[in-house]
Design an enzyme around this catalytic site. Structure first.
Site, PDB file in Angstrom:
ATOM      1  N   LYS A  14       1.749 -18.921  -8.663  1.00 13.58           N
ATOM      2  CA  LYS A  14       1.993 -18.054  -9.816  1.00 13.58           C
ATOM      3  C   LYS A  14       3.486 -17.741  -9.809  1.00 13.58           C
ATOM      4  O   LYS A  14       3.920 -16.584  -9.845  1.00 13.58           O
ATOM      5  CB  LYS A  14       1.119 -16.786  -9.713  1.00 13.58           C
ATOM      6  CG  LYS A  14       1.096 -15.924 -10.960  1.00 13.58           C
ATOM      7  CD  LYS A  14       0.312 -16.535 -12.130  1.00 13.58           C
ATOM      8  CE  LYS A  14       0.510 -15.722 -13.385  1.00 13.58           C
ATOM      9  NZ  LYS A  14      -0.175 -16.307 -14.560  1.00 13.58           N
ATOM     10  N   ASP A  55      -3.693 -19.755 -13.314  1.00  9.71           N
ATOM     11  CA  ASP A  55      -4.556 -19.594 -14.499  1.00  9.71           C
ATOM     12  C   ASP A  55      -4.845 -20.941 -15.135  1.00  9.71           C
ATOM     13  O   ASP A  55      -5.981 -21.268 -15.470  1.00  9.71           O
ATOM     14  CB  ASP A  55      -3.947 -18.596 -15.499  1.00  9.71           C
ATOM     15  CG  ASP A  55      -2.469 -18.821 -15.791  1.00  9.71           C
ATOM     16  OD1 ASP A  55      -1.833 -19.665 -15.116  1.00  9.71           O
ATOM     17  OD2 ASP A  55      -1.947 -18.158 -16.699  1.00  9.71           O
ATOM     18  N   ASP A  84      -9.428 -18.314  -2.384  1.00 11.13           N
ATOM     19  CA  ASP A  84     -10.738 -17.663  -2.338  1.00 11.13           C
ATOM     20  C   ASP A  84     -11.441 -17.840  -3.679  1.00 11.13           C
ATOM     21  O   ASP A  84     -12.611 -18.232  -3.748  1.00 11.13           O
ATOM     22  CB  ASP A  84     -10.548 -16.172  -2.020  1.00 11.13           C
ATOM     23  CG  ASP A  84     -11.860 -15.409  -1.973  1.00 11.13           C
ATOM     24  OD1 ASP A  84     -12.816 -15.927  -1.361  1.00 11.13           O
ATOM     25  OD2 ASP A  84     -11.928 -14.307  -2.545  1.00 11.13           O
ATOM     26  N   ASP A 108     -14.609 -20.870  -4.927  1.00  7.98           N
ATOM     27  CA  ASP A 108     -15.936 -20.521  -5.457  1.00  7.98           C
ATOM     28  C   ASP A 108     -16.183 -21.245  -6.782  1.00  7.98           C
ATOM     29  O   ASP A 108     -17.272 -21.755  -7.033  1.00  7.98           O
ATOM     30  CB  ASP A 108     -16.062 -19.003  -5.684  1.00  7.98           C
ATOM     31  CG  ASP A 108     -16.718 -18.282  -4.516  1.00  7.98           C
ATOM     32  OD1 ASP A 108     -16.525 -18.733  -3.365  1.00  7.98           O
ATOM     33  OD2 ASP A 108     -17.428 -17.292  -4.755  1.00  7.98           O
ATOM     34  N   TYR A 111      -4.115 -10.702   1.679  1.00  7.55           N
ATOM     35  CA  TYR A 111      -5.191 -10.346   2.614  1.00  7.55           C
ATOM     36  C   TYR A 111      -4.648  -9.655   3.865  1.00  7.55           C
ATOM     37  O   TYR A 111      -5.358  -8.880   4.492  1.00  7.55           O
ATOM     38  CB  TYR A 111      -5.945 -11.599   3.059  1.00  7.55           C
ATOM     39  CG  TYR A 111      -7.123 -11.990   2.202  1.00  7.55           C
ATOM     40  CD1 TYR A 111      -6.938 -12.342   0.867  1.00  7.55           C
ATOM     41  CD2 TYR A 111      -8.408 -12.031   2.726  1.00  7.55           C
ATOM     42  CE1 TYR A 111      -8.009 -12.730   0.086  1.00  7.55           C
ATOM     43  CE2 TYR A 111      -9.481 -12.412   1.948  1.00  7.55           C
ATOM     44  CZ  TYR A 111      -9.288 -12.762   0.632  1.00  7.55           C
ATOM     45  OH  TYR A 111     -10.346 -13.140  -0.134  1.00  7.55           O
TER      46      TYR A 111
HETATM   47  C1  IPM Z   1     -14.688 -16.259   1.834  1.00  8.08           C
HETATM   48  C2  IPM Z   1     -15.169 -14.851   1.673  1.00  8.08           C
HETATM   49  C3  IPM Z   1     -14.268 -13.925   2.522  1.00  8.08           C
HETATM   50  C4  IPM Z   1     -12.868 -14.052   1.955  1.00  8.08           C
HETATM   51  C5  IPM Z   1     -14.731 -12.479   2.632  1.00  8.08           C
HETATM   52  C6  IPM Z   1     -16.142 -12.375   3.159  1.00  8.08           C
HETATM   53  C7  IPM Z   1     -13.796 -11.684   3.483  1.00  8.08           C
HETATM   54  O1  IPM Z   1     -15.196 -14.492   0.332  1.00  8.08           O
HETATM   55  O2  IPM Z   1     -14.670 -16.756   2.971  1.00  8.08           O
HETATM   56  O3  IPM Z   1     -14.332 -16.881   0.828  1.00  8.08           O
HETATM   57  O4  IPM Z   1     -12.527 -13.346   0.994  1.00  8.08           O
HETATM   58  O5  IPM Z   1     -12.102 -14.841   2.468  1.00  8.08           O
HETATM   59 MG    MG Z   2     -14.769 -16.076  -0.988  1.00 14.42          MG
END
Ligand code: IPM
Ligand code: MG
Length: 356
Positions: free
Chosen positions: A190, A222, A246, A250, A135
């Site tokens: 990884k 993975d 990230d 999710d 990032y």
């Molecule tokens: C998160 C989001 C952010 C990230 C984006 C909006 C930059 O997906 O906070 O998980 O990738 O960190």
């Molecule tokens: Mg995210």
């Protein structure tokens, strides 16, 4: 106690309004100041993170953040896109430790896409390093080739990097968090392919020697993804880098039924924090009054606990959320037959009522 309130874009304004409503009835001396961020700030001031917004955030004890982003900004130069606002806040405030709990509420077991027995009682904590990795690697910020994309060429690149001190400090955070919970840390890397994550694995292992009461294991990303879906309850604390964190967070969020339920905290070394729902700005449902405000309300609870030293008020909010779920109130994202469908505002009102 000073709170910078940054609602942002999309559903951000709707859900933050409900969290502010909840904070206002706690009877605490909270000073809240609102500022524009993301696409909303770009529209008004030509930049997603105006100086005034950054200053307000830095001078506050905590930041309550909604969400940023909209597809309509996809064509902007990268430094002007809404996402740069949250990345800039993380970088400038040094918010390196991101806590993303994934807790499955008993009332919502049926909302998960996995079988109820796989998720019932799920309580895992993903700790994502937030200010390093691909990032923030070079060539971030180069004008001639914005982020490695040379205009007109068929090649683009980003650079993955971590330094030993960056890994050490997030490892300490993870081991200390595990000491207060199930005493297990899974470090996700990884290392079989990437040098960055061989260093990661070596440093986490070294730091782990200082925490003999915590069991450490290592998993390739993975495999970790597979295990997360196969047997999520095997995990306690998961620590990983910015990019893998990230993605994994999710996935973990969805196990609990809805990403609309999950709060998050991003802390720096001074315990200043930015608190935001784990979900994004959801432009597809923005303005419709159907977004789930509970992740933001629970983020406000985390803020009270971690940055404002108000654990009782935090627990009151969490109990109120539990109460409204037990009443059967559901926004569309967590709705199932036999429950009562409500909108964003009704859900916020219900939490306020449960608090009383
Ligand atoms: C998160 C989001 C952010 C990230 C984006 C909006 C930059 O997906 O906070 O998980 O990738 O960190
Ligand atoms: Mg995210």
């Amino acid at each position: 106690m000073k709170i910078a309130v940054l609602p942002g874009d999309g559903i951000g304004t709707e859900i933050v309004a409900e969290a502010v409503k909840v904070l206002n009835v706690l009877g605490l001396p909270l000073e809240m100041e609102t500022a524009l961020v993301g696409g909303a700030a770009f529209e008004a001031h030509g930049h997603p993170l105006p100086d005034a917004t950054l200053q307000l955030a830095m001078q506050s004890d905590a930041v309550l953040f909604g969400a940023v982003g909209d597809w309509k900004y996809d064509k902007l130069d990268r430094p002007l896109r809404p996402e740069q606002a949250i990345l800039g806040l993380r970088k400038h405030m040094g918010l390196f430790a991101n806590f993303r709990p994934a807790i499955c509420y008993a009332q919502l077991t049926d909302a998960s896409s996995l079988k109820p027995e796989l998720v019932a009682g799920l309580d895992i904590l993903i700790i994502r390093e937030l200010t390093g990795d691909i990032y923030f690697g070079q060539p971030r910020g180069r004008r001639i080739a914005t982020d490695g994309h040379f205009p007109g060429s068929e090649e683009a690149f980003d650079t993955m990097r971590y330094s030993r001190p960056e890994i050490e400090r997030i490892a300490h955070v993870a081991f200390q968090a595990a000491q207060k919970r199930g005493k297990r840390v899974t470090s996700v890397d990884k290392a079989n392919v990437l040098e960055t994550f061989q260093l990661w694995k070596d440093v986490v292992t070294e730091v782990g020697l200082q925490y003999p009461d915590v069991a450490l294991d290592h998993m390739y990303v993975d495999n970790a993804t597979m295990q997360l879906v196969k047997a999520p309850k095997k995990f306690d604390v998961v620590v990983t880098g910015n990019m893998f964190g990230d993605i994994l967070s999710d996935a973990a969020a969805m196990l609990t039924g809805s990403i609309g339920m999950l709060p998050s905290a991003s802390l720096n070394a001074k315990n200043q924090g930015l608190y935001e729902p784990s979900h994004g700005s959801a432009p597809d449902i923005a303005g419709k009054g159907v977004a789930n405000p509970l992740a933001t309300i629970l983020s406000a609870a985390m803020m009270l606990r971690f940055s404002l030293n108000q654990p009782e008020a935090a627990a009151r909010i969490e109990a109120a959320v539990d109460n409204v779920l037990s009443q059967g109130l559901r926004t569309p994202d967590i709705y199932s037959e036999g429950t009562t469908k409500v909108g964003t505002r009704e859900m916020g009102d219900a939490v306020v009522k449960a608090l009383a």
